[in-house]
Design a protein around this motif. Structure first.
Motif, PDB file in Angstrom:
ATOM      1  N   UNK A   1       0.825  -1.216   0.000  1.00  0.00           N
ATOM      2  CA  UNK A   1       0.000   0.000   0.000  1.00  0.00           C
ATOM      3  C   UNK A   1       0.849   1.251   0.000  1.00  0.00           C
ATOM      4  N   UNK A   2       0.277   2.283  -0.566  1.00  0.00           N
ATOM      5  CA  UNK A   2       0.937   3.589  -0.551  1.00  0.00           C
ATOM      6  C   UNK A   2       0.707   4.232   0.812  1.00  0.00           C
ATOM      7  N   UNK A   3       1.799   4.490   1.536  1.00  0.00           N
ATOM      8  CA  UNK A   3       1.699   5.090   2.868  1.00  0.00           C
ATOM      9  C   UNK A   3       1.012   6.456   2.766  1.00  0.00           C
ATOM     10  N   UNK A   4       1.462   7.261   1.778  1.00  0.00           N
ATOM     11  CA  UNK A   4       0.947   8.631   1.658  1.00  0.00           C
ATOM     12  C   UNK A   4      -0.535   8.662   1.276  1.00  0.00           C
ATOM     13  N   UNK A   5      -0.947   7.843   0.308  1.00  0.00           N
ATOM     14  CA  UNK A   5      -2.352   7.856  -0.130  1.00  0.00           C
ATOM     15  C   UNK A   5      -3.285   7.409   0.998  1.00  0.00           C
ATOM     16  N   UNK A   6      -2.880   6.355   1.700  1.00  0.00           N
ATOM     17  CA  UNK A   6      -3.738   5.844   2.784  1.00  0.00           C
ATOM     18  C   UNK A   6      -3.892   6.892   3.889  1.00  0.00           C
ATOM     19  N   UNK A   7      -2.782   7.559   4.190  1.00  0.00           N
ATOM     20  CA  UNK A   7      -2.825   8.551   5.269  1.00  0.00           C
ATOM     21  C   UNK A   7      -3.674   9.751   4.844  1.00  0.00           C
ATOM     22  N   UNK A   8      -3.418  10.226   3.643  1.00  0.00           N
ATOM     23  CA  UNK A   8      -4.060  11.459   3.180  1.00  0.00           C
ATOM     24  C   UNK A   8      -5.545  11.256   2.834  1.00  0.00           C
ATOM     25  N   UNK A   9      -5.843  10.177   2.118  1.00  0.00           N
ATOM     26  CA  UNK A   9      -7.201  10.035   1.595  1.00  0.00           C
ATOM     27  C   UNK A   9      -8.092   9.116   2.429  1.00  0.00           C
ATOM     28  N   UNK A  10      -7.473   8.170   3.158  1.00  0.00           N
ATOM     29  CA  UNK A  10      -8.311   7.246   3.938  1.00  0.00           C
ATOM     30  C   UNK A  10      -8.123   7.440   5.444  1.00  0.00           C
ATOM     31  N   UNK A  11      -7.180   8.281   5.798  1.00  0.00           N
ATOM     32  CA  UNK A  11      -6.951   8.543   7.228  1.00  0.00           C
ATOM     33  C   UNK A  11      -6.403   7.335   7.979  1.00  0.00           C
ATOM     34  N   UNK A  12      -5.670   6.477   7.300  1.00  0.00           N
ATOM     35  CA  UNK A  12      -5.123   5.271   7.949  1.00  0.00           C
ATOM     36  C   UNK A  12      -3.593   5.324   7.914  1.00  0.00           C
ATOM     37  N   UNK A  13      -2.995   5.166   9.082  1.00  0.00           N
ATOM     38  CA  UNK A  13      -1.528   5.145   9.161  1.00  0.00           C
ATOM     39  C   UNK A  13      -1.065   3.681   9.215  1.00  0.00           C
ATOM     40  N   UNK A  14      -0.715   3.146   8.071  1.00  0.00           N
ATOM     41  CA  UNK A  14      -0.350   1.720   7.990  1.00  0.00           C
ATOM     42  C   UNK A  14       0.951   1.409   8.717  1.00  0.00           C
ATOM     43  N   UNK A  15       1.870   2.361   8.721  1.00  0.00           N
ATOM     44  CA  UNK A  15       3.152   2.134   9.402  1.00  0.00           C
ATOM     45  C   UNK A  15       2.924   2.021  10.911  1.00  0.00           C
ATOM     46  N   UNK A  16       1.941   2.736  11.400  1.00  0.00           N
ATOM     47  CA  UNK A  16       1.618   2.677  12.822  1.00  0.00           C
ATOM     48  C   UNK A  16       0.961   1.327  13.169  1.00  0.00           C
ATOM     49  N   UNK A  17       0.109   0.844  12.290  1.00  0.00           N
ATOM     50  CA  UNK A  17      -0.566  -0.449  12.565  1.00  0.00           C
ATOM     51  C   UNK A  17       0.410  -1.614  12.403  1.00  0.00           C
ATOM     52  N   UNK A  18       1.234  -1.533  11.362  1.00  0.00           N
ATOM     53  CA  UNK A  18       2.168  -2.637  11.067  1.00  0.00           C
ATOM     54  C   UNK A  18       3.603  -2.114  11.059  1.00  0.00           C
ATOM     55  N   UNK A  19       4.135  -1.764  12.232  1.00  0.00           N
ATOM     56  CA  UNK A  19       5.489  -1.200  12.261  1.00  0.00           C
ATOM     57  C   UNK A  19       6.544  -2.242  11.868  1.00  0.00           C
TER      58      UNK A  19
END
Lengths: 454, 303
Positions: A163-181
């Motif tokens: 997944x794109x870290x930036x797109x998920x954070x900006x458009x979906x409000x999900x921080x994937x790096x935080x969930x799956x460090x």
């Protein structure tokens, strides 16, 4: 775990074969045995990562030099179909290579001509613990209690979300790096548990609206089976049980198809004609926000679109009502029964799967290859590869995902046909394009599965 | 039985060997390598695949017609049958028509230009089919297709060439037409060259228009060649494999699978060789009829 060395294992095998050696005591046979250098003919999968196949070859040659054995190595592929076709021809001819690396399910097409590798598998499991359950499913015959193949690290890979870290954070409000460090110790179980298919659907809607949809093939291609099979399984859908009973017409399948019917509204329309490389191109180009794939897309992006690669994060799949499943394609080694140097061949297989050699191979594959023995997960390759730092750390299983292959849990002989004919992907395509209702698509699938069984 | 023996170099040779060494049998000896080759590479695989189609999946039991019977009850098999006929009939029709048009145009070009264009128009046919199919795949690729790029540049919208059954079938047929048209063209051109000029001159004296000359001279003179070429192409097109395998792999939703690709999918990919053989052998009646018509036409031509 019992500490047995490979040398001890070989000593045991030598003692076991003393009786056979006794029959070779006739002068002529002894002379022949000492004059002719034993040889092994090996077919290896030609790794697509530049230089990886050279490392595999060097490891084998190193072993051969130490053991005074002549080896001939053929690199075949990287299309796994090429090896399958060659194996098929060799099976018919009853001659050819001694050891072959094969793709998932392929060993089952020839298992009657494969030397059981129980002693090798037992030795490795005693030393390193059990093989991954998927590796066992693909290599071990429950019916015959025999390892007709040996789970191999070279070429094996899984399909996490990329997944794109930036797109998920900006458009979906999900921080994937935080969930799956990139550190399993820092995982917050509550956050991981909250990563479900419902949450993913909401994210997919937002990302689609922002112009960066999720993409996955729903077509006659293995990538289609690699994400749809696990997704359906996480809704409780199984095509067939091991005994051959068709179980596709179920509430789980219906729920999965209804989910996909909605999800495909937020995916590109071309997915019904995609091939195995299409999703790679989708995320590399920056058009897509998410795919399910091994780190190959990221690896190519590193060379061609480094700014996009730096935003790609590999992580766990969402959880469904029936659990969390991830697709994987596990390769294995077979030893043909016509091999004249079985003892040496088994020794080589053990050598290849021991930690020092596996470590070298995993590093040569730049983290693409997926080991089937858990202790190998300690290899730092997934931690150090980047950018982004730790981007492929979660490529190996760090949480509660179960690795499966499209067609599981059907008997591998049936699973092979389900997988290679993309039956589940075609069912999904029929249900999500409106060609059939989900119920009719299930019925169609049941008919296809009947054809697979007999 | 009396054995006739003769003496060669002081040794007696049985009559049968002497006979075989005679000039009369030389022709048989000469064709023997070819016969062995055909027997090994055509007859044996064919007989083996027929035998295989009567076995079970594990190839351990003779199951008679079961593989064929099961296929006939199977929706996907009928879809594949429909696909194969649709693909063959459409592609052959367009190849024959375009080939004829191209041949007529080329035949009317001055000799110097004709050689150049004849060479150029043969390129699609000379190029390996797998390679040209890859080129067409690049043109039709679902997401980044070259043709879509042009359409978008001209203000249009993307077409899902390989993602929708209609367009995917059209893409496969177009590729086959592109590849096969030069074959028809060159055959027709050879036919046109063999029509005596005097026939056209006579028609012209009678006041025949260009269309009438084509209708009453060219077409009747080419008709035998057309039927042979069409039948020959039908056989090759019906058994096509490469184009579908490369462009669509049978998709979307099995709507472009042909007998050849479907047999491969079941037999090699799916590991059910007996049923794959049965699928492939369903082509036999169609190919046999086509071959019969070709041979009959050739025989009539000789008469």
């Amino acid at each position: 775990m019992a500490k047995i060395t490979r040398r001890q294992f070989m000593k045991g095998m030598v003692a076991g074969s003393a009786a056979v050696a006794g029959t070779m005591s006739a002068p002529g046979i002894v002379r022949k045995a000492f004059t002719a250098k034993p040889s092994l003919n090996i077919a290896l999968w030609n790794h697509w990562i530049p230089g990886a196949a050279d490392v595999h070859t060097a490891i084998i040659k190193d072993w051969a030099a130490k053991n005074n054995i002549e080896v001939k190595i053929d690199l075949i592929g990287p299309q796994v179909r090429d090896i399958r076709t060659i194996a098929s021809a060799e099976s018919r001819a009853g001659t050819g290579h001694d050891i072959m690396a094969l793709g998932p399910f392929d060993s089952w097409s020839f298992y009657k001509q494969c030397e059981p590798l129980n002693d090798v598998a037992d030795f490795l499991e005693k030393k390193y613990g059990k093989f991954d359950s998927l590796g066992t499913y693909l290599s071990y015959s429950q019916e015959d209690k025999a390892w007709y193949a040996l789970p191999a690290p070279i070429g094996s890979h899984s399909y996490p979300m990329v997944s794109r870290i930036d797109y998920f954070k900006k458009h979906a409000g999900i921080d994937l790096v935080d969930i799956f460090p990139a550190d399993v110790g820092k995982r917050d179980k509550a956050k991981v548990d909250a990563w479900t298919y419902d949450v993913f659907m909401e994210a997919a809607k937002k990302l689609h609206a922002a112009g960066f949809p999720f993409g996955g093939a729903i077509a006659e291609t293995s990538d289609g089976m690699d994400w749809l099979g696990p997704l359906l399984l996480s809704f409780g859908s199984q095509p067939m049980d091991r005994e051959g009973n068709i179980t596709i017409e179920s509430d789980g399948t219906l729920a999965g198809l209804e989910y996909l019917k909605e999800l495909t509204q937020y995916m590109p329309k071309e997915i019904y004609g995609w091939d195995d490389a299409s999703n790679n191109r989708w995320i590399i180009s920056g058009k897509g926000s998410c795919i399910q794939n091994p780190p190959s897309a990221w690896s190519v992006a590193k060379r061609t679109q480094p700014e996009n690669a730096a935003q790609m994060w590999h992580h766990d799949t969402p959880k469904g009502p029936n659990g969390r499943f991830r697709g994987a394609l596990f390769y294995n080694f077979i030893l043909w029964d016509w091999c004249k140097e079985k003892k040496a061949a088994k020794d080589l297989l053990i050598y290849l799967l021991e930690k020092p050699q596996q470590y070298k191979m995993l590093e040569a594959g730049q983290g693409y290859d997926m080991p089937q023995l858990k202790p190998m997960y300690d290899n730092p390759v997934w931690e150090k590869e980047g950018p982004p730092p730790g981007g492929i750390y979660n490529y190996v299983i760090r949480g509660d995902e179960q690795l499966v292959v499209g067609g599981y849990p059907a008997h591998p002989l049936a699973g092979n046909a389900i997988y290679s004919q993309s039956i589940l992907a075609v069912m999904v395509a029929k249900a999500t394009t409106g060609e059939m209702t989900p119920k009719d698509a299930m019925k169609w699938c049941a008919q296809e599965l009947e054809m697979v069984t007999g | 039985m009396v054995t006739i023996a003769s003496t060669v170099n002081g040794r007696s040779t049985p009559g049968i060997f002497r006979k075989l060494r005679s000039r009369r049998y030389a022709a048989y000896w000469m064709v023997l390598p070819l016969v062995i080759l055909i027997a090994g590479l055509v007859v044996y695989p064919f007989v083996y695949s027929v035998w295989l189609s009567f076995e079970n999946k594990a190839e351990t039991k003779f199951v008679g017609w079961q593989n064929y019977k099961r296929l006939l009850k199977y929706d996907t098999f009928w879809l594949v049958t429909g696909n194969s006929f649709r693909f063959t009939l459409t592609a052959v029709f367009f190849k024959a028509t375009l080939g004829l048009i191209l041949a007529l145009i080329l035949n009317n070009l001055p000799m110097r230009g004709q050689r150049l264009w004849r060479g150029v128009s043969l390129i699609p046919w000379v190029m390996p089919l797998a390679l040209s199919s890859m080129g067409w795949w690049w043109i039709f690729e679902p997401t980044h297709s070259a043709i879509n790029w042009i359409i978008v540049q001209l203000g249009g919208t993307n077409k899902p060439w390989l993602s929708e059954p209609y367009w995917a079938r059209a893409a496969c047929i177009v590729t086959n037409i592109w590849y096969g048209t030069p074959f028809f063209m060159i055959m027709y051109l050879a036919g046109l060259k063999s029509i005596p000029e005097s026939l056209y001159e006579a028609a012209q004296i009678d006041g025949a228009t260009a269309l009438q000359r084509f209708k009453y001279v060219t077409f009747p003179m080419l008709s035998k060649l057309i039927s042979i070429t069409v039948m020959f192409s039908t056989i090759v097109t019906f058994a096509n494999f490469d184009i579908v395998r490369i462009l669509t792999r049978g998709g979307p939703r099995y709507t472009t699978h042909l007998f050849g690709t479907y047999a491969f999918s079941i037999g090699i990919d799916g590991g059910h060789l007996p049923r794959g053989s049965a699928v492939a052998l369903f082509m036999l009646p169609v190919l046999a009829v086509a071959a019969f018509i070709i041979l009959r036409n050739i025989a009539r031509g000789e008469e």
